[in-house]
Design an enzyme around this catalytic site. Structure first.
Site, PDB file in Angstrom:
ATOM      1  N   LYS A  67      22.003  -4.067 -25.804  1.00 56.57           N
ATOM      2  CA  LYS A  67      22.846  -2.621 -25.454  1.00 56.57           C
ATOM      3  C   LYS A  67      23.566  -2.998 -24.349  1.00 56.57           C
ATOM      4  O   LYS A  67      23.869  -4.116 -23.855  1.00 56.57           O
ATOM      5  CB  LYS A  67      21.888  -1.711 -25.116  1.00 56.57           C
ATOM      6  CG  LYS A  67      20.887  -1.301 -26.261  1.00 56.57           C
ATOM      7  CD  LYS A  67      21.458  -0.750 -27.461  1.00 56.57           C
ATOM      8  CE  LYS A  67      20.393  -0.754 -28.617  1.00 56.57           C
ATOM      9  NZ  LYS A  67      19.406   0.037 -28.732  1.00 56.57           N
TER      10      LYS A  67
HETATM   11  C1  LIG Z   1      18.111   0.621 -29.364  1.00 57.63           C
HETATM   12  C2  LIG Z   1      18.072   2.021 -30.016  1.00 57.63           C
HETATM   13  C3  LIG Z   1      16.976   3.137 -29.774  1.00 57.63           C
HETATM   14  C4  LIG Z   1      15.756   2.544 -29.222  1.00 57.63           C
HETATM   15  O1  LIG Z   1      15.806   2.227 -27.718  1.00 57.63           O
HETATM   16  P1  LIG Z   1      14.700   1.146 -27.193  1.00 57.63           P
HETATM   17  O2  LIG Z   1      15.057   1.088 -25.867  1.00 57.63           O
HETATM   18  O3  LIG Z   1      14.526  -0.152 -28.012  1.00 57.63           O
HETATM   19  O4  LIG Z   1      13.470   2.063 -27.419  1.00 57.63           O
HETATM   20  C5  LIG Z   1      17.154   4.083 -30.465  1.00 57.63           C
HETATM   21  N1  LIG Z   1      18.475   4.658 -31.028  1.00 57.63           N
HETATM   22  C6  LIG Z   1      19.200   3.816 -31.379  1.00 57.63           C
HETATM   23  C7  LIG Z   1      20.227   4.305 -32.131  1.00 57.63           C
HETATM   24  C8  LIG Z   1      19.322   2.514 -30.763  1.00 57.63           C
HETATM   25  O5  LIG Z   1      20.265   1.563 -31.125  1.00 57.63           O
END
Ligand SMILES: *Cc1c(COP(=O)(O)O)cnc(C)c1O
Length: 399
Positions: A197
């Site tokens: 991210k």
């Molecule tokens: C990455 C992501 C999540 C979950 O995040 P984590 O930190 O991996 O638990 C939820 N929704 C979307 C759309 C994501 O891209």
């Protein structure tokens, strides 16, 4: 023609080194920030978490921010703070990471899958409206790939009914719609700091909201539903606390938060790089027929978490394009199998093909091209060269 022989068929790959679709960027300042916490007194939730929340608030519109252990915990906390529970329904788009829907199951509610707009792959307000029923307690939009949903249209769907809007903003830190940042467009917005991210903390997440009552509930929820934090007890010189609701251990550590604050300082640069690489990709793809980027709305500043194309090269399928590009050492990916098609949902929750036709049609064609701030223009040139090579290979299907 040897140079044009696909790596899949034994030719030379466009790149020698594999280019991943996403990757964190950690520098010495980040490492120093983490080391400073390790030399101090607080390792778990302490002053660094508070500082991270304040820094994040400034980026996402100035509201309350609650940091938690990951983006999935953020969704769980958001749904729980809204009081969603057994017998309730949560409208979610099917084209998302499973966690968006799974968190509804965590609170005992039922995810109801809505379809996406075929050109943007964002939650279609008309489909969301059709999915609303008497038990709907929230509509969740996913700011897919880094482009904010049409929150104004979604607000019109919920408005008269008083249904809260939740943004899964895990792709969209730093994006805006009509000048308003993601984090201030919906009633609650969730973020993830997974390494792919925009900002990495290893594992990490957060929720933003303008409503202090919701943020107070989420603060308790992340720490067992307990009324006072360890830091507050230490400051007050008391052992006493009470558990007032059922919570979890969803705390972010000070170690992770220090990394997050240091990373946030670089967010403007990360976003600028992502935008410039995305512009280069968009321009380069314009003369490759059949490889079609998603539509970007005019009132949006995109955060470009993902660069997604639809592979519509005549005679080729996405499976072939995936294998062929991987063989060229281009780390393409697919985001996502629509949640209602996962085996668990089909077997346990009775979902199946036909429920979200636009998401299902998109799934057959979507491919995520590499895009992250560690890339240079020359890496984008490699991606474009490989895409051109594969798209020009003539009719081919995956085996
Ligand atoms: C990455 C992501 C999540 C979950 O995040 P984590 O930190 O991996 O638990 C939820 N929704 C979307 C759309 C994501 O891209």
């Amino acid at each position: 023609m040897a140079a044009h022989r696909l790596a899949l068929d034994g030719g030379t790959p466009v790149r020698e080194a594999f280019l991943p679709y996403g990757r964190q960027q950690v520098d010495e300042a980040d490492i120093d920030a983490v080391a400073a916490v390790l030399r101090g007194d607080w390792l778990t939730t302490g002053p660094s978490v508070g500082a991270f929340e304040a820094a994040l608030s400034a980026v996402v519109g100035g509201g309350e921010v609650v940091a938690v252990s990951n983006g999935t915990a953020a969704l769980h906390a958001a749904y729980a703070a809204l009081g969603i529970g057994p017998g309730d329904e949560v409208v979610v788009p099917s084209l998302t990471f499973a966690a968006t829907a799974n968190a509804a199951l965590y609170v005992g509610a039922k995810p109801v899958f809505a379809d996406v707009d075929p050109d943007t792959l964002l939650l279609d307000p008309a489909s969301a409206a059709a999915a609303v029923g008497p038990r709907t307690r929230a509509i969740v939009g996913v700011d897919y790939a880094g482009q904010p949903c049409d929150w104004q249209a979604l607000r019109e769907v919920t408005g008269s009914r008083g249904i809260p809007l939740v943004a899964d903003g895990c792709h969209a830190l730093g994006a805006t719609r009509e000048g308003t940042p993601v984090g201030a467009l919906a009633d609650l917005t969730t973020f993830s700091f997974h390494p792919v991210k925009h900002v990495a903390t290893g594992e990490g997440g957060a929720i933003s909201t303008a409503d202090p009552a919701l943020s107070e509930r989420m603060r308790r929820f992340r720490s067992h539903g307990i009324s006072r934090t360890a830091a507050e007890r230490a400051a007050l010189g008391t052992w006493s606390y009470e558990m007032t609701s059922l919570g979890y251990n969803y705390r972010l550590s000070d170690i992770q938060a220090a990394l997050g604050t240091s990373q946030l300082r670089k967010l403007p640069g990360f976003l600028a790089t992502r935008r410039s690489l995305a512009a280069q990709l968009t321009a380069g793809l314009s003369d490759i027929p059949g490889v079609v980027p998603l539509r970007v709305e005019s009132d949006v500043t995109h955060a470009w978490h993902l660069f997604v194309v639809r592979w519509r090269v005549p005679g080729q399928d996405r499976g072939f394009a995936f294998s062929a590009l991987r063989a060229e050492n281009i780390g393409v990916n697919v985001h996502y199998l629509p949640v209602h098609l996962h085996r668990y949902y089909r077997e346990i929750h009775g979902t199946g093909p036909g429920m979200c036709p636009a998401a299902e049609a998109a799934y057959d064609e979507i491919l995520t091209l590499p895009l992250h701030p560690g890339m240079a223009a020359a890496d984008v040139d490699d991606v474009l060269e490989a895409v051109r090579k594969v798209a020009g290979a003539g009719p081919r299907l995956s085996r």
